[in-house]
Design a protein around this motif. Structure first.
Motif, mmCIF file in Angstrom:
data_model
loop_
_atom_site.group_PDB
_atom_site.id
_atom_site.type_symbol
_atom_site.label_atom_id
_atom_site.label_comp_id
_atom_site.label_asym_id
_atom_site.label_seq_id
_atom_site.Cartn_x
_atom_site.Cartn_y
_atom_site.Cartn_z
ATOM 1 N N ASN A 23 -31.302 -24.593 -0.401
ATOM 2 C CA ASN A 23 -30.575 -24.771 -1.658
ATOM 3 C C ASN A 23 -31.514 -24.985 -2.842
ATOM 4 N N GLN A 40 -29.876 -27.075 -6.006
ATOM 5 C CA GLN A 40 -28.462 -27.348 -6.217
ATOM 6 C C GLN A 40 -28.030 -28.383 -5.185
ATOM 7 N N ASP A 43 -23.004 -31.835 -4.576
ATOM 8 C CA ASP A 43 -21.920 -32.025 -5.562
ATOM 9 C C ASP A 43 -21.975 -31.003 -6.696
ATOM 10 N N LYS A 44 -22.843 -29.968 -6.535
ATOM 11 C CA LYS A 44 -23.014 -28.855 -7.489
ATOM 12 C C LYS A 44 -23.809 -29.228 -8.731
ATOM 13 N N SER A 45 -24.332 -30.452 -8.793
ATOM 14 C CA SER A 45 -25.276 -30.785 -9.855
ATOM 15 C C SER A 45 -26.643 -30.236 -9.429
ATOM 16 N N TRP A 46 -27.663 -30.469 -10.233
ATOM 17 C CA TRP A 46 -28.998 -29.926 -9.962
ATOM 18 C C TRP A 46 -30.044 -31.023 -10.039
ATOM 19 N N ASN A 63 -26.528 -32.473 -14.663
ATOM 20 C CA ASN A 63 -25.157 -32.061 -14.356
ATOM 21 C C ASN A 63 -25.016 -30.554 -14.226
ATOM 22 N N THR A 64 -25.835 -29.801 -14.982
ATOM 23 C CA THR A 64 -25.662 -28.344 -15.001
ATOM 24 C C THR A 64 -26.980 -27.620 -14.786
ATOM 25 N N TRP A 65 -26.857 -26.369 -14.372
ATOM 26 C CA TRP A 65 -28.020 -25.496 -14.241
ATOM 27 C C TRP A 65 -28.738 -25.365 -15.577
ATOM 28 N N GLU A 101 -26.582 -19.279 -13.040
ATOM 29 C CA GLU A 101 -27.282 -19.932 -11.946
ATOM 30 C C GLU A 101 -27.984 -18.896 -11.061
#
Length: 108
Positions: A23, A40, A43-46, A63-65, A101
């Motif tokens: 990942n 990643q 929880d889909k955060s980075w 929180n985001t890509w 992403e």
């Protein structure tokens, strides 16, 4: 070393190093043989981190890509590494890494 790598992986939500690396995307090379990565998280955060030294590695979560890749580009811009060291994994050559992403199917 194995236990420290596992502990680091678990701190990012993965049971082991292999799952963590499945990942994770190498973003740029730190000469001579280290890298900055974006991972990643479950929880889909980075998270961003580099593999200089030995685990557990320091990391920073986003929180985001977009936040993660912009932070990595800022780090890169503050070095004097050659531009060819910036080679984000998970993208085609013409992709804009700031717009979407990375794609796991494009992992090297």
């Amino acid at each position: 070393m194995f236990n420290r790598a596992k502990k680091f992986s678990q701190s990012l939500g993965y049971p082991n190093w292999d799952e963590l690396m499945n990942n994770s995307f190498s973003i740029f090379l730190i000469p001579p043989d280290a890298n900055w990565f974006a991972t990643q998280l479950p929880d889909k955060s980075w998270a961003i981190w580099n593999d200089e030294g030995h685990p557990p590695f320091q990391h920073k979560k986003f929180n985001t890509w977009n936040e993660a890749i912009r932070s990595l580009r800022d780090i890169f811009n503050n070095t004097d590494y050659p531009e060819e060291n910036w080679d984000p994994e998970g993208f085609d050559d013409r992709d804009n890494v700031f717009l979407h992403e990375p794609d796991k199917s494009k992992l090297i």
